[in-house]
Design a protein around this motif. Sequence first.
Motif, short mmCIF file in Angstrom:
data_model
loop_
_atom_site.label_atom_id
_atom_site.label_comp_id
_atom_site.label_asym_id
_atom_site.label_seq_id
_atom_site.Cartn_x
_atom_site.Cartn_y
_atom_site.Cartn_z
N ARG A 140 38.05 26.79 43.89
CA ARG A 140 37.21 26.68 45.09
C ARG A 140 35.75 27.02 44.80
N ILE A 141 35.53 27.77 43.72
CA ILE A 141 34.15 28.04 43.30
C ILE A 141 33.89 27.47 41.90
N ALA A 142 34.66 26.43 41.56
CA ALA A 142 34.48 25.69 40.31
C ALA A 142 34.63 26.57 39.08
N LEU A 143 35.64 27.44 39.11
CA LEU A 143 36.01 28.23 37.94
C LEU A 143 37.48 27.94 37.62
N VAL A 144 37.88 28.31 36.41
CA VAL A 144 39.28 28.14 36.00
C VAL A 144 40.02 29.47 36.21
N PRO A 145 41.33 29.43 36.42
CA PRO A 145 42.09 30.68 36.50
C PRO A 145 41.92 31.50 35.23
N ASP A 146 41.92 32.82 35.39
CA ASP A 146 41.79 33.69 34.22
C ASP A 146 42.72 34.89 34.37
N SER A 147 42.53 35.87 33.52
CA SER A 147 43.35 37.10 33.53
C SER A 147 44.83 36.80 33.38
N GLY A 148 45.13 35.71 32.66
CA GLY A 148 46.51 35.41 32.32
C GLY A 148 47.21 34.39 33.19
N SER A 149 46.56 33.89 34.24
CA SER A 149 47.25 32.95 35.14
C SER A 149 47.71 31.68 34.42
N HIS A 150 46.91 31.19 33.46
CA HIS A 150 47.34 30.00 32.72
C HIS A 150 48.62 30.27 31.92
N TRP A 151 48.85 31.50 31.56
CA TRP A 151 50.05 31.87 30.79
C TRP A 151 51.23 32.09 31.71
N PHE A 152 51.02 32.82 32.82
CA PHE A 152 52.12 33.17 33.71
C PHE A 152 52.64 31.97 34.50
N LEU A 153 51.73 31.19 35.08
CA LEU A 153 52.16 30.16 36.02
C LEU A 153 53.13 29.14 35.44
#
Length: 264
Positions: A140-153
């Motif tokens: 929503r603010i043109a950033l990518v998920p971080d703090s591990g979300s790409h790994w967990f999801l």
Amino acid sequence: MNPSYQTLNYSSEGGICTIMLNRPEVYNALNEQMKKELNDALRAAEADEAVRCIVLRGAGDKAFCSGQDLKEHEGQHSNRSLKESLEKSYNPMIRRMRRMEKPIVGMINGVAAGAGLSIALACDMRIAADHAKLIEVFVRIALVPDSGSHWFLPRLVGMARAFEYSALGNDITAQEAERVGLVNKVVPSAELEGSTMELARRLAQGPTKTIGLIKRTLNKSLTSDLDALLDYEAIIQDIASQSEDHREGVAAFLEKRKPSFKGK
């Protein structure tokens, strides 16, 4: 004596350490002080031998954690390094939660968004209030998920759902989160604290070192083939078999009584 913080409430009783994110006026958003204190609180809970389960929750009934406090850096965007913030604060936090050989239960008492959702996903189990919402809000603010979300999801819901939640940034209701496996259980809001603490007590009264070994081995399984994991399980099982709690468990079974585990 329990440590004291400005942005957190930290308490420990009966083997359960409760860490409450305590900025309800901003939906428990993470400012620099809270990130520093949360890292310290997790370190303290890990080091305390009396702590056998950690409950992570937010203050109030509106939010678990709404993620990074954007207002703190308002007007300073050009001077702010998101990479530095992740490497300094968020990444060590997530690594500690996953490597800590004690169970962590997330009590999702409202919105969990952005880095707040990543922190929730780093918990070992999650119980959500029926009004809670999970949001991968970054896009929503043109950033990518971080703090591990790409790994967990992808590991929790599969690649297609992970892309959907990350690329669209839609609200995920508590009911959908339970259906797809993002949370373990949804309960009425009035029952959330009782249900969470009931689970925490059960975990705190369990064989803590064994539960830690289970967590370690499940982490290992995500990057291992079957042959390697079978070998690893044999090593871990040998370690578990030498614990005091294993001896107590066998004795209790033979004596037809409930075991009294000490976490040793």
